[in-house]
Design an enzyme around this catalytic site. Structure first.
Site, PDB file in Angstrom:
ATOM      1  N   ASN A  46      11.053  33.357 -18.122  1.00 21.00           N
ATOM      2  CA  ASN A  46      10.615  31.969 -18.246  1.00 21.00           C
ATOM      3  C   ASN A  46       9.169  31.880 -18.742  1.00 21.00           C
ATOM      4  O   ASN A  46       8.578  30.806 -18.744  1.00 21.00           O
ATOM      5  CB  ASN A  46      10.708  31.251 -16.903  1.00 21.00           C
ATOM      6  N   HIS A 132      17.726  21.759  -9.189  1.00 21.51           N
ATOM      7  CA  HIS A 132      17.395  23.105  -8.689  1.00 21.51           C
ATOM      8  C   HIS A 132      17.558  23.191  -7.163  1.00 21.51           C
ATOM      9  O   HIS A 132      17.357  22.204  -6.442  1.00 21.51           O
ATOM     10  CB  HIS A 132      15.933  23.377  -9.067  1.00 21.51           C
ATOM     11  N   GLU A 175      15.250  16.749 -12.838  1.00 15.26           N
ATOM     12  CA  GLU A 175      14.466  17.691 -13.639  1.00 15.26           C
ATOM     13  C   GLU A 175      14.364  17.093 -15.041  1.00 15.26           C
ATOM     14  O   GLU A 175      15.205  16.279 -15.422  1.00 15.26           O
ATOM     15  CB  GLU A 175      15.171  19.048 -13.721  1.00 15.26           C
ATOM     16  N   SER A 179      17.325  23.797 -15.625  1.00 13.96           N
ATOM     17  CA  SER A 179      17.074  25.233 -15.681  1.00 13.96           C
ATOM     18  C   SER A 179      18.295  26.053 -16.073  1.00 13.96           C
ATOM     19  O   SER A 179      18.161  27.110 -16.665  1.00 13.96           O
ATOM     20  CB  SER A 179      16.524  25.721 -14.347  1.00 13.96           C
ATOM     21  N   ASP A 204      10.803  16.945 -11.936  1.00 17.10           N
ATOM     22  CA  ASP A 204      10.437  18.367 -11.885  1.00 17.10           C
ATOM     23  C   ASP A 204      10.411  18.890 -13.326  1.00 17.10           C
ATOM     24  O   ASP A 204      11.441  18.947 -13.988  1.00 17.10           O
ATOM     25  CB  ASP A 204      11.489  19.106 -11.038  1.00 17.10           C
ATOM     26  N   HIS A 207      10.496  23.579 -16.418  1.00 19.10           N
ATOM     27  CA  HIS A 207      10.826  24.219 -17.703  1.00 19.10           C
ATOM     28  C   HIS A 207      10.319  23.436 -18.906  1.00 19.10           C
ATOM     29  O   HIS A 207      10.673  23.748 -20.035  1.00 19.10           O
ATOM     30  CB  HIS A 207      12.345  24.407 -17.813  1.00 19.10           C
ATOM     31  N   LYS A 238       6.073  29.508 -15.004  1.00 13.47           N
ATOM     32  CA  LYS A 238       6.977  29.650 -16.152  1.00 13.47           C
ATOM     33  C   LYS A 238       6.155  29.626 -17.441  1.00 13.47           C
ATOM     34  O   LYS A 238       5.473  30.593 -17.723  1.00 13.47           O
ATOM     35  CB  LYS A 238       8.083  28.617 -16.043  1.00 13.47           C
TER      36      LYS A 238
HETATM   37  C1  PLP Z   1      11.716  27.767 -10.958  1.00 15.35           C
HETATM   38  C2  PLP Z   1      11.932  26.384 -10.483  1.00 15.35           C
HETATM   39  C3  PLP Z   1      11.399  25.950  -9.267  1.00 15.35           C
HETATM   40  C4  PLP Z   1      10.749  26.885  -8.299  1.00 15.35           C
HETATM   41  O1  PLP Z   1       9.471  27.246  -8.727  1.00 15.35           O
HETATM   42  P1  PLP Z   1       8.817  28.590  -8.176  1.00 15.35           P
HETATM   43  O2  PLP Z   1       7.391  28.442  -8.473  1.00 15.35           O
HETATM   44  O3  PLP Z   1       9.476  29.712  -8.912  1.00 15.35           O
HETATM   45  O4  PLP Z   1       9.109  28.640  -6.697  1.00 15.35           O
HETATM   46  C5  PLP Z   1      11.549  24.610  -8.929  1.00 15.35           C
HETATM   47  N1  PLP Z   1      12.207  23.760  -9.738  1.00 15.35           N
HETATM   48  C6  PLP Z   1      12.766  24.157 -10.897  1.00 15.35           C
HETATM   49  C7  PLP Z   1      13.497  23.178 -11.735  1.00 15.35           C
HETATM   50  C8  PLP Z   1      12.653  25.485 -11.303  1.00 15.35           C
HETATM   51  O5  PLP Z   1      13.232  25.887 -12.424  1.00 15.35           O
END
Ligand code: PLP
Length: 387
Positions: A46, A132, A175, A179, A204, A207, A238
């Site tokens: 990522n 997620h 999101e 993801s 969120d 990505h 990421k």
């Molecule tokens: C990776 C991810 C998370 C978690 O983040 P980390 O910092 O890896 O704990 C939360 N939400 C989404 C959509 C993700 O892809």
């Protein structure tokens, strides 16, 4: 828990047992497995912009270690609050077009801390079905009634919102780039719904930050809806090449979270080097939009190669490219065969994705070379036509 051995055996028989294998970073865009010779092209990272190895982040982290040492030593509300944390929060607030920002230890911690701070037993959450796991866990932890709406379906969401009582507190959580499917949420429509039905909206951007928007501010920036998103959450682990997470919101909201988000209050502040690397990344994505352009060029190149090679399925709008296989065992077998041919690609299977939708998930980064992408596309197309 019960019978451990039996549980493991069942999982193995179903092709659903996960395990860890050690690996090393190889040359750009590659990894090496400890027990195998040669490099594999890495399609599971990522680190979309390749920032985790960028000189600006390494310099910032190194400098912070020499200045502050390695650990922050305490939670932010104790003695762990350093100037670098607050600088980072100011930068992230600016990037997201909000008044204030707050950092968390990780994205998992942000979602499991923020959501229960916002809603409780008498409240409602409307959560996209493909959100997620950390969002689902945050919803569960809150004790609020959680209603999952059909993935990226504002019409379904609206039919559910109609049942909400006028003055009931409700949170819509989505999101921006998903993801596992790599698709994009209809953010303007969601903002309209949240206004019409008086809900909070949390997005969120794990990505999307760094990858979309003129300044790298994500889909929120690209769609120009900063004011309509109450909580702009995302991660530094990421595209930003570091670790940790953030939320940007109104000053009032951030003051509230500082007092209510338990994963913020009861956890050690991010290490100074990590905060410094994140800050360097936020500056870099604003200053160098060509980082994003290079990534999107590689994504386009790979998708075109797959399409030319005979893959007719929709490959989605983003740097996350799912190729649906269906059966878990078959997906694992294909991923394994591709590995022997030099591609490291993950088979994503239930429970991470719905039953019967196991897939190969390719993520493209700026560091991938075009000849590697062409080779990978050719191998994937060959495998899929013979399977
Ligand atoms: C990776 C991810 C998370 C978690 O983040 P980390 O910092 O890896 O704990 C939360 N939400 C989404 C959509 C993700 O892809």
């Amino acid at each position: 828990m019960g019978d451990l051995k039996g549980w493991l055996q069942t999982r193995r028989a179903q092709g659903q047992l996960r395990s860890l294998s050690p690996l090393h970073k190889g040359t750009a865009g590659h990894i090496r497995l400890t027990d195998e010779p040669g490099e594999l092209i890495d399609f599971s990272s990522n680190d979309y912009l390749g920032l985790s190895s960028h000189p600006a982040l390494i310099a910032a982290a190194t400098e912070a270690i020499s200045r502050y040492g390695t650990g922050s030593g305490a939670a932010r509300l104790m003695s762990g609050n350093l100037a670098i944390h607050q600088e980072l929060e100011t930068a992230i607030a600016q990037l997201k077009g909000k008044e204030a920002g707050l950092t968390f230890g990780s994205g998992y911690m942000a979602n499991t801390g923020i959501i229960p701070a916002l809603v409780g037993r008498h409240d409602l959450i409307f959560s996209d079905r493909l959100n997620h796991a950390s969002i689902h866990d945050g919803c569960r932890l809150s004790g609020a009634k959680t209603i999952r709406f059909r993935h990226n379906d504002p019409a379904h969401l609206e039919s559910l919102l109609k049942k909400k009582q006028e003055n009931q507190t409700a949170l819509i959580v989505v999101e921006s780039i998903y993801s596992m499917d790599g698709d994009r949420c209809p953010l303007p429509a969601l903002v309209e719904l949240k206004n019409r039905y008086h809900c909070l909206l949390m997005v969120d951007e794990a990505h999307a930050t760094g990858v979309y928007g003129a300044n790298g501010g994500g889909i929120i920036e690209e769609d120009g809806v900063g004011a309509g998103v109450d909580l702009a959450m995302g991660t530094f682990g990421k595209a930003l090449g570091s670790y940790g997470a953030y939320v940007a919101a109104s000053k009032e909201m951030i003051d509230y979270l500082i007092n209510r988000a338990r994963s913020f209050i009861f956890s050690t502040a991010l290490p100074p080097a990590v905060a410094a690397a994140s800050l360097a990344a936020v500056k870099l994505i604003r200053q160098e939009p060509e980082l994003r352009r290079e990534l999107h060029d590689k994504v386009r190149f790979f998708k075109e190669a797959l399409t030319k090679g005979g893959i007719s399925a929709e490959l989605g709008p983003s740097q996350i490219i799912p190729i649906l296989i269906g059966d878990s065992k078959k997906a694992v077998a294909i991923a394994q065969e591709l590995r022997t041919l030099g591609l490291f690609v993950t088979a994503v299977r239930p429970p991470t994705v719905p039953e019967g939708t196991a897939r190969l998930r390719f993520t493209i980064t700026r560091l991938h070379q075009e000849d590697d992408l062409a080779l990978a596309a050719r191998l994937v197309c060959e495998k899929l036509s013979t399977n």
